[in-house]
Design an enzyme around this catalytic site. Sequence first.
Site, PDB file in Angstrom:
ATOM      1  N   LEU A  43       0.824  -1.213   0.000  1.00 40.38           N
ATOM      2  CA  LEU A  43       0.000   0.000   0.000  1.00 40.38           C
ATOM      3  C   LEU A  43       0.852   1.254   0.000  1.00 40.38           C
ATOM      4  O   LEU A  43       1.812   1.371   0.753  1.00 40.38           O
ATOM      5  CB  LEU A  43      -0.889   0.010   1.245  1.00 40.38           C
ATOM      6  N   ASP A  46      -0.411   8.533   1.968  1.00 39.24           N
ATOM      7  CA  ASP A  46      -0.082   9.953   1.962  1.00 39.24           C
ATOM      8  C   ASP A  46       1.298  10.254   1.379  1.00 39.24           C
ATOM      9  O   ASP A  46       2.285   9.584   1.707  1.00 39.24           O
ATOM     10  CB  ASP A  46      -0.093  10.502   3.389  1.00 39.24           C
ATOM     11  N   GLN A  62       3.801   7.114   2.411  1.00 42.34           N
ATOM     12  CA  GLN A  62       3.549   6.126   3.449  1.00 42.34           C
ATOM     13  C   GLN A  62       3.418   4.761   2.787  1.00 42.34           C
ATOM     14  O   GLN A  62       2.698   4.616   1.799  1.00 42.34           O
ATOM     15  CB  GLN A  62       2.271   6.459   4.211  1.00 42.34           C
ATOM     16  N   SER A 106       2.709  10.534   8.663  1.00 40.89           N
ATOM     17  CA  SER A 106       2.940  11.610   7.688  1.00 40.89           C
ATOM     18  C   SER A 106       3.711  12.794   8.249  1.00 40.89           C
ATOM     19  O   SER A 106       3.708  13.073   9.445  1.00 40.89           O
ATOM     20  CB  SER A 106       1.606  12.089   7.123  1.00 40.89           C
ATOM     21  N   ARG A 165      -1.096  14.899  14.547  1.00 43.93           N
ATOM     22  CA  ARG A 165      -0.163  14.298  13.586  1.00 43.93           C
ATOM     23  C   ARG A 165       0.029  15.182  12.342  1.00 43.93           C
ATOM     24  O   ARG A 165      -0.579  16.221  12.206  1.00 43.93           O
ATOM     25  CB  ARG A 165      -0.665  12.918  13.155  1.00 43.93           C
ATOM     26  N   ASP A 166       0.918  14.715  11.462  1.00 43.64           N
ATOM     27  CA  ASP A 166       1.171  15.281  10.130  1.00 43.64           C
ATOM     28  C   ASP A 166       1.830  16.652  10.195  1.00 43.64           C
ATOM     29  O   ASP A 166       1.305  17.644   9.658  1.00 43.64           O
ATOM     30  CB  ASP A 166      -0.126  15.386   9.307  1.00 43.64           C
ATOM     31  N   GLU A 224      -6.673  16.512   9.083  1.00 41.28           N
ATOM     32  CA  GLU A 224      -5.422  15.851   8.735  1.00 41.28           C
ATOM     33  C   GLU A 224      -4.643  16.696   7.729  1.00 41.28           C
ATOM     34  O   GLU A 224      -5.202  17.498   6.978  1.00 41.28           O
ATOM     35  CB  GLU A 224      -5.690  14.469   8.135  1.00 41.28           C
TER      36      GLU A 224
END
Length: 485
Positions: A43, A46, A62, A106, A165-166, A224
């Site tokens: 897979l 991001d 990712q 991310s 996050r991110d 996000e």
Amino acid sequence: MREWTREERYRVLKSADEITDLHERIIKSSYRQAYHVQPVTGLSSDPNGFACFNGVWHLFYQWCPWGAVHGLKYWYHVTSPDLMHWKNEGVGIYPDCEYDNRGVHSGSAISADGRLYFFYTGNHRDEDWTRIPYTCAAVLGDDGKPCKLDKPLFGPRDDYSEHQRDPKVFYVEEKSRYYIFIGAQSLDKKGRVLVYSSEKLLEGWEYAGELKVPGYEDLGGMWECPCIGRVGDKDILLFSPQYTKLPGRGESTNHNIYIIGNMDYDTLTFSPSSDYRHLDYGFDFYAAQLASNTGDPDSEIIISWIGLPDNHYPTEEEDWEGSMTLPRRLTIQGDRLIQKPVDAVYELRGDKLSADGTLAPVCEVVAGFDGNDASLKLFTKADGSGGLRIDYDAGKMTCTIDRTGMDKRFNTQVGEVLDMPLGSPLKKLDIFIDRSSVEIFANDGEAVFTTHLYPTEREFNYAFSGAVDVEIWSLSSSVKDDFVV
């Protein structure tokens, strides 16, 4: 659809030999892309760490190596001299420390002082599976590999939920400071952005406060991948609101929007000058990231994941899924962003193909319109039935895209028909077809629509009604599907 155990999803990759057979199997898929970045196995989701450094474009995504499943995430590294010809470099950042023991999530990159720096979320989980998100950093070494710092820059705030996050890092010259935007969720489950600042990149980070965006206090349950850029004298704020439905977007609860306005770093207030718009009106577009260090004050470069959280795609049966969009150059026209493919895309053009009603698996379709009602159907069967339908309503200045006619249908519960509103009468669609994706640019980037699509052998025809002029070019391959881990 395969059910994955937690142990399978979070298994640590110890050797490339463990996925050699998987790579050899998936590269035989008829849906492997020719000019879009895609996972070496498993897979991709991001885009991360997108930046220009010493004349080379660096991009990470990712990556979960085992299959089309969200599990233990790595940053996989690709590079390009021109944003189109991409080379696999192997894993960039591994989840091999206590503070990222359940995934390298991310983040972004920035070049400064002759070095390329990376900022990411270290996804730590305790024995009881409680999440603790850390903001971590790494520096690109002379060997071309990121080297992680020994410890995180900072941990989460306890006055917000675990969803923090991110990190998007950037420099504000008039303040002589670096800033980090972090997507977050308040304790009452509202989407927020946390702001940190420092005079130095690898130390001294302090919490500055919560970003204020007047009028958007109640939009979504998590923001996000927040991202801010500047085009000319305007600021643009991008983010992906989750856990909410938006008008005209079917049953989807994951979106990617932008707001044009002005950012005040003294008050941490982004003041919108217009309503939000969708970055892309398609079914499959998420987690967009602006590139760092582009060197152009009048435009930005953006790339995104072709996919959505919680959605599922036909190539999952082949144990892989996901692609990156074409890189796009952003400018501002009036109160909207204009998105055009980077110039190098057009260098992939080969022969002009005969407009005989058939499509190639990899091609560019340019359709001209006169502003009146019209319809274009791609990937129809030989008798003209089925396909991806694009209907233009001149009265509403809206294109309606309908993929219900395809043999391989997916994510039907989310919706298979969406509108792409325009700001002027339709004159042109520039459509980039790869083996499992379609990107539609209307009126030279006034609006964009991205979708995964998986045509079968009998679905390579097209048809139209109304005043439509069709030209088709073959496109050459620009990604190397090499097995590099």
